[in-house]
Scaffold this active site. Structure first.
Site, PDB file in Angstrom:
ATOM      1  N   ARG A 182       0.833  -1.199   0.000  1.00 57.72           N
ATOM      2  CA  ARG A 182       0.000   0.000   0.000  1.00 57.72           C
ATOM      3  C   ARG A 182       0.869   1.252   0.000  1.00 57.72           C
ATOM      4  NH1 ARG A 182      -1.821   0.774   4.412  1.00 57.72           N
ATOM      5  NH2 ARG A 182      -1.088  -1.059   5.514  1.00 57.72           N
ATOM      6  N   TYR A 234      -1.573  -3.491  -7.074  1.00 55.87           N
ATOM      7  CA  TYR A 234      -1.328  -4.350  -5.923  1.00 55.87           C
ATOM      8  C   TYR A 234      -2.325  -4.206  -4.782  1.00 55.87           C
ATOM      9  CZ  TYR A 234       1.362  -7.257  -2.771  1.00 55.87           C
ATOM     10  OH  TYR A 234       1.755  -8.273  -1.945  1.00 55.87           O
ATOM     11  N   GLY A 235      -2.750  -5.327  -4.252  1.00 59.52           N
ATOM     12  CA  GLY A 235      -3.443  -5.422  -2.964  1.00 59.52           C
ATOM     13  C   GLY A 235      -4.379  -4.280  -2.642  1.00 59.52           C
ATOM     14  N   GLY A 236      -4.180  -3.722  -1.463  1.00 65.80           N
ATOM     15  CA  GLY A 236      -5.056  -2.682  -0.947  1.00 65.80           C
ATOM     16  C   GLY A 236      -5.142  -1.438  -1.827  1.00 65.80           C
ATOM     17  N   LYS A 263      -9.557  -2.329   1.561  1.00 68.69           N
ATOM     18  CA  LYS A 263      -9.277  -1.189   2.438  1.00 68.69           C
ATOM     19  C   LYS A 263     -10.055   0.062   2.029  1.00 68.69           C
ATOM     20  CE  LYS A 263      -6.372  -3.873   4.392  1.00 68.69           C
ATOM     21  NZ  LYS A 263      -6.174  -4.227   5.766  1.00 68.69           N
ATOM     22  N   HIS A 294     -10.520  -2.718  11.293  1.00 69.66           N
ATOM     23  CA  HIS A 294      -9.416  -3.548  10.797  1.00 69.66           C
ATOM     24  C   HIS A 294      -9.197  -4.685  11.794  1.00 69.66           C
ATOM     25  CE1 HIS A 294      -4.924  -3.575   9.319  1.00 69.66           C
ATOM     26  NE2 HIS A 294      -5.662  -4.397   8.614  1.00 69.66           N
ATOM     27  N   SER A 342      -1.232  -3.707  10.303  1.00 70.21           N
ATOM     28  CA  SER A 342      -0.883  -4.555   9.166  1.00 70.21           C
ATOM     29  C   SER A 342       0.360  -5.393   9.470  1.00 70.21           C
ATOM     30  CB  SER A 342      -0.631  -3.690   7.935  1.00 70.21           C
ATOM     31  OG  SER A 342      -1.799  -2.949   7.640  1.00 70.21           O
ATOM     32  N   ALA A 343       0.288  -6.665   9.086  1.00 69.18           N
ATOM     33  CA  ALA A 343       1.397  -7.613   9.278  1.00 69.18           C
ATOM     34  C   ALA A 343       1.795  -7.771  10.749  1.00 69.18           C
ATOM     35  CB  ALA A 343       2.608  -7.239   8.414  1.00 69.18           C
ATOM     36  N   CYS A 344       0.807  -7.700  11.635  1.00 69.10           N
ATOM     37  CA  CYS A 344       1.078  -7.881  13.070  1.00 69.10           C
ATOM     38  C   CYS A 344       0.311  -9.055  13.673  1.00 69.10           C
ATOM     39  CB  CYS A 344       0.789  -6.602  13.837  1.00 69.10           C
ATOM     40  SG  CYS A 344       1.992  -5.311  13.497  1.00 69.10           S
ATOM     41  N   LYS A 379      -2.991 -10.730  12.588  1.00 72.49           N
ATOM     42  CA  LYS A 379      -4.434 -11.011  12.540  1.00 72.49           C
ATOM     43  C   LYS A 379      -4.714 -12.352  11.866  1.00 72.49           C
ATOM     44  CE  LYS A 379      -5.555  -7.177  10.515  1.00 72.49           C
ATOM     45  NZ  LYS A 379      -4.189  -6.655  10.496  1.00 72.49           N
ATOM     46  N   ASN A 393      -2.828 -14.869  11.472  1.00 65.98           N
ATOM     47  CA  ASN A 393      -2.333 -15.971  12.301  1.00 65.98           C
ATOM     48  C   ASN A 393      -3.229 -16.245  13.501  1.00 65.98           C
ATOM     49  OD1 ASN A 393       0.547 -17.120  11.547  1.00 65.98           O
ATOM     50  ND2 ASN A 393       0.399 -15.017  10.830  1.00 65.98           N
ATOM     51  N   ASP A 423      -9.261  -9.973   8.592  1.00 65.94           N
ATOM     52  CA  ASP A 423      -8.736  -8.623   8.337  1.00 65.94           C
ATOM     53  C   ASP A 423      -9.734  -7.500   8.638  1.00 65.94           C
ATOM     54  OD1 ASP A 423      -6.375  -7.174   7.373  1.00 65.94           O
ATOM     55  OD2 ASP A 423      -7.612  -6.564   5.676  1.00 65.94           O
ATOM     56  N   ARG A 463       2.103 -12.068  -0.771  1.00 66.99           N
ATOM     57  CA  ARG A 463       0.779 -12.434  -0.238  1.00 66.99           C
ATOM     58  C   ARG A 463       0.126 -13.549  -1.036  1.00 66.99           C
ATOM     59  NH1 ARG A 463      -1.674  -8.733   3.946  1.00 66.99           N
ATOM     60  NH2 ARG A 463       0.029  -7.286   4.342  1.00 66.99           N
TER      61      ARG A 463
HETATM   62  P1  GTP Z   1      -2.406  -7.688   7.310  1.00 71.20           P
HETATM   63  O1  GTP Z   1      -2.920  -8.705   6.371  1.00 71.20           O
HETATM   64  O2  GTP Z   1      -1.266  -6.888   6.741  1.00 71.20           O
HETATM   65  O3  GTP Z   1      -3.460  -6.784   7.864  1.00 71.20           O
HETATM   66  O4  GTP Z   1      -1.653  -8.453   8.494  1.00 71.20           O
HETATM   67  P2  GTP Z   1      -2.051  -9.457   9.669  1.00 71.20           P
HETATM   68  O5  GTP Z   1      -2.304  -8.663  10.909  1.00 71.20           O
HETATM   69  O6  GTP Z   1      -3.088 -10.415   9.233  1.00 71.20           O
HETATM   70  O7  GTP Z   1      -0.661 -10.207   9.929  1.00 71.20           O
HETATM   71  P3  GTP Z   1      -0.252 -11.730   9.819  1.00 71.20           P
HETATM   72  O8  GTP Z   1      -1.072 -12.639  10.684  1.00 71.20           O
HETATM   73  O9  GTP Z   1      -0.158 -12.095   8.404  1.00 71.20           O
HETATM   74  O10 GTP Z   1       1.211 -11.712  10.467  1.00 71.20           O
HETATM   75  C1  GTP Z   1       2.274 -11.084   9.890  1.00 71.20           C
HETATM   76  C2  GTP Z   1       3.580 -11.523  10.477  1.00 71.20           C
HETATM   77  O11 GTP Z   1       3.532 -11.597  11.897  1.00 71.20           O
HETATM   78  C3  GTP Z   1       4.013 -12.883   9.972  1.00 71.20           C
HETATM   79  O12 GTP Z   1       5.360 -12.820   9.574  1.00 71.20           O
HETATM   80  C4  GTP Z   1       3.837 -13.763  11.165  1.00 71.20           C
HETATM   81  O13 GTP Z   1       4.722 -14.838  11.140  1.00 71.20           O
HETATM   82  C5  GTP Z   1       4.058 -12.828  12.341  1.00 71.20           C
HETATM   83  N1  GTP Z   1       3.295 -13.291  13.544  1.00 71.20           N
HETATM   84  C6  GTP Z   1       1.971 -13.516  13.610  1.00 71.20           C
HETATM   85  N2  GTP Z   1       1.607 -13.973  14.834  1.00 71.20           N
HETATM   86  C7  GTP Z   1       2.737 -14.010  15.568  1.00 71.20           C
HETATM   87  C8  GTP Z   1       3.023 -14.395  16.929  1.00 71.20           C
HETATM   88  O14 GTP Z   1       2.157 -14.791  17.692  1.00 71.20           O
HETATM   89  N3  GTP Z   1       4.312 -14.279  17.323  1.00 71.20           N
HETATM   90  C9  GTP Z   1       5.298 -13.848  16.493  1.00 71.20           C
HETATM   91  N4  GTP Z   1       6.538 -13.783  16.957  1.00 71.20           N
HETATM   92  N5  GTP Z   1       5.078 -13.500  15.202  1.00 71.20           N
HETATM   93  C10 GTP Z   1       3.812 -13.578  14.750  1.00 71.20           C
HETATM   94  C1  SPV Z   2      -2.844  -4.537   5.104  1.00 70.30           C
HETATM   95  O1  SPV Z   2      -1.861  -3.914   4.665  1.00 70.30           O
HETATM   96  O2  SPV Z   2      -3.363  -4.282   6.221  1.00 70.30           O
HETATM   97  C2  SPV Z   2      -3.430  -5.642   4.320  1.00 70.30           C
HETATM   98  C3  SPV Z   2      -2.925  -5.871   2.958  1.00 70.30           C
HETATM   99  O3  SPV Z   2      -4.314  -6.328   4.813  1.00 70.30           O
HETATM  100  S1  SPV Z   2      -3.600  -4.795   1.766  1.00 70.30           S
HETATM  101  O4  SPV Z   2      -4.846  -5.370   1.275  1.00 70.30           O
HETATM  102  O5  SPV Z   2      -2.631  -4.689   0.676  1.00 70.30           O
HETATM  103  O6  SPV Z   2      -3.862  -3.505   2.358  1.00 70.30           O
HETATM  104 MN    MN Z   3      -4.946  -5.592   6.850  1.00 72.83          MN
END
Ligand code: GTP
Ligand code: SPV
Ligand code: MN
Length: 609
Positions: free
Chosen positions: A82, A221-223, A230, A250, A272-274, A276, A278, A297, A389
């Site tokens: 994004r 790309y994506g979002g 988004k 979110h 994002s990428a924190c 969710k 998982n 998400d 992704r």
């Molecule tokens: P968006 O799709 O961007 O909104 O992200 P998201 O919040 O769905 O993040 P996602 O679950 O894809 O996690 C992103 C990263 O965080 C990955 O590299 C995971 O391996 C890492 N991660 C997720 N859960 C954990 C956890 O409990 N511990 C650790 N150490 N890393 C984690």
């Molecule tokens: C984020 O960045 O929070 C995502 C991926 O979930 S995207 O759809 O590209 O925004």
């Molecule tokens: Mn997201």
């Protein structure tokens, strides 16, 4: 491709919605595509678009035995995430976009867009993609139509939303829809060869909140490009939600069932990428506990007649981060993307499958990296882009809850906030009440990730994990959360919690094992909701009392556990001191109640120092 008509304007519109037809004709006249195609969402249509994308080199079919019905795309190296710096909220008044959004005067922006979009689809097919965010026919759902000149976007929208004839039918002759126009910004002149990933160096992701319109230019790309996600389900929907008294967030949604068969629904907002995706798919390491997935998400939530807060997942697929996804961390994600998945910016193996950092310990030999060149493990460069992704149908998730498409949604028992915090923030904290929970949400800070352009690792405020996604003044957004809570029956409000899986020890590694073991934290939360687990009050909220967090079987030292649950008054006094400089940015749009929460936190800290 028989299903694609060849002359713009003459495409037979499979709808009697005069407003929609007029809009599509108007956009075709502006963007001047070679063809117009109304998507019906059928398998045959997907096959035709995919065949065209394979011809162009945008998609590669993956090995049909290893990864049936799945495709690979590598983006332009400058189109990988994004683009927040290019994202605009064009409200009539600048103050209504607030201090956290880019703003441009709507009239000026329209003039600019008119210029940019004039002829932008030349030589390309214009796809008309009608879609529903949320289960078709649900009162919590809303409709949209994305016009795009990207086949990749059309195919991805087919995975991520309920797209095509059914959505057109739901629109009827005069239904309301959010119009969303997307272009790669890469017109083709007669005879010009296409590239695998067309896009433009200049990018504009533009929202008009008052008229509920989306315009996206230059990215595939994506979002930036899948506008239901988004742009609609968060930025525009947050404005609709403010006006209509609901919430567009979110957040993941999950269902947790304890060994006695008691279920709780939880929604969680992490940046994002924190984590969710998982958490939404977690495989509890605790015997007898079961977790099921509803969304990963986005959550749309509304109070029901019974006074409880109900949530739906507006999406139909997962657009998840690939790197780090493995059998150990998220086997449910791997099972979900075994078939019918589009992968973008992963690496490609020599035998026609995909790979990314963390998938396996061993790095397969002979891979092509996401940039399309032979992967050299000695180079130190990753084979997959960190924001690589997968787009996969939610229905394929082995843990998808049977009620995930329930039109009335699921009643939320707990709301979790969290972020990546190497220090200071405990593993889990319970808010004293709704207002304190809103304070917690408003102060979320997290270390930057590859999901956006900001510096990786640098701490930034990301209130409610909505910083990039709130379509209006975030001060007003905080007030909206407070107002909804104030109107509700406190006994029926979800509990609010703050979690942090990312605490690091002195050696720089994560102290908490995370992933499936996060069920231990969810267990404590569930037991708190039932009044069964003990907590101790700290200045920042309630944390598990000694022995209340189930850590049986974990190789966690006493010192580690203490680190995870510690609330250091010195550290937190510093933390609290960082809040006012952030709050003052909102001026008088920041609710007084949040200033009062900050003052109360400062007092509680002073009392224990
Ligand atoms: P968006 O799709 O961007 O909104 O992200 P998201 O919040 O769905 O993040 P996602 O679950 O894809 O996690 C992103 C990263 O965080 C990955 O590299 C995971 O391996 C890492 N991660 C997720 N859960 C954990 C956890 O409990 N511990 C650790 N150490 N890393 C984690
Ligand atoms: C984020 O960045 O929070 C995502 C991926 O979930 S995207 O759809 O590209 O925004
Ligand atoms: Mn997201």
């Amino acid at each position: 491709m028989a299903s694609i008509s060849t002359i713009a304007g003459l495409a037979p519109a499979p709808t009697r919605h005069a407003g929609l037809i007029a809009w599509v004709e108007q956009i075709a006249a502006l963007t001047k595509p070679a063809r117009v195609h109304w998507c019906d969402g059928s398998e045959a249509e997907k096959a035709a678009i995919v065949a065209d994308l394979i011809d162009k080199g945008t998609l590669k079919a993956l090995d049909a035995d290893k990864r049936p019905g799945s495709y690979y795309a590598a983006s332009d190296p400058k189109d990988v995430a994004r683009v927040e710096s290019r994202t605009f909220i064009c409200s009539a008044e600048e103050i209504d976009a607030g201090p956290t959004n880019n703003w441009a005067e709507p009239g000026e922006m329209r003039t600019r867009l008119d210029g940019l979009f004039d002829g932008c689809m030349a030589g390309r097919t214009m796809y008309v993609v009608a879609f529903s965010m949320g289960p078709l026919g649900s009162e919590l759902s809303a409709l949209g139509v994305e016009i795009t000149d990207s086949g990749y976007v059309a195919v991805s929208m087919g995975i991520m939303t309920r797209m095509g004839s059914a959505a057109l039918e739901a629109l009827g002759d005069d239904g309301v829809f959010v119009p969303a126009v997307h272009t790669l910004g890469a017109p083709l002149i007669e005879g010009q060869a296409d590239v695998a990933w067309p896009c433009n160096a200049e990018k504009w992701i533009v929202h008009f909140p008052e008229t509920r319109e989306i315009w996206s230019y230059g990215s595939g790309y994506g979002g930036n490009a899948l506008l239901g996600k988004k742009c609609y389900a968060l930025r525009i929907a947050s404005v609709m939600a403010r006006d209509e008294g609901w919430l567009a967030e979110h957040m993941l949604i999950l269902k947790l069932t304890d060994p006695k068969g008691r279920s709780k629904y939880m929604a969680a907002a992490f940046p994002s990428a924190c984590g969710k995706t998982n958490l939404a798919m977690l495989q509890p390491t605790l015997p007898g506990w079961k977790a099921e997935t509803i969304g990963d998400d986005i959550a749309w939530m509304r109070f029901g007649d019974d006074g409880r807060l109900y949530a739906v997942n507006p999406e139909a697929g997962f657009f998840g981060v690939a790197p780090g996804t493995s059998r150990n961390t998220n086997q449910n994600a791997l099972a979900t993307l075994a078939t019918n998945t589009v992968f973008t910016n992963t690496a490609l193996t020599a035998d026609g499958d995909v790979w990314w950092e963390g998938l396996t310990k061993d790095v397969p030999a002979g891979m092509t990296n996401w940039k399309g060149v032979a992967h050299d493990p000695a180079s130190g460069e990753p084979a997959a882009h960190p924001n690589a992704r997968f787009a996969a149908p939610a229905s394929q998730c082995p843990t998808i809850a049977p009620e995930w498409e329930d039109p009335k949604g699921v009643p939320i028992d707990a709301i979790l906030f969290g972020g990546r915090r190497a220090s200071a923030v405990p593993l889990v904290t319970e808010a004293f009440d709704w207002e304190h929970g809103v304070f917690m949400g408003s102060t979320v800070a997290s270390e930057g990730t590859a999901a956006a352009e900001n510096a990786i690792g640098e701490l930034r405020r990301d209130p409610f994990a909505m910083l990039p996604f709130c379509g209006y003044n975030m001060g007003d957004y905080f007030a909206h959360w407070l107002a909804l809570g104030a109107k509700a029956d406190p006994a029926k409000l979800p509990g609010i919690f703050f979690v942090n899986w990312f605490r690091k020890g002195e050696d720089g590694t994560f102290v908490w094992p995370g992933f499936g073991d996060n069920a231990r934290v969810l267990k404590w939360i569930a037991e708190r909701l039932d009044g069964e687990a003990d907590a101790v009050d700290t200045p920042v909220g309630r944390v598990p009392a000694q022995g209340a967090l189930d850590v049986e079987g974990l190789s966690l030292s006493e010192a580690d556990l203490a680190t995870l649950l510690e609330v250091d008054a010195e550290v937190w006094t510093e933390e609290a001191g960082l809040i006012p400089p952030f709050y003052v940015r909102f001026g008088d749009r920041l609710p007084q109640a949040l200033w009062a929460q900050h003052a109360a936190l400062t007092e509680r800290l002073a009392a224990v120092r």
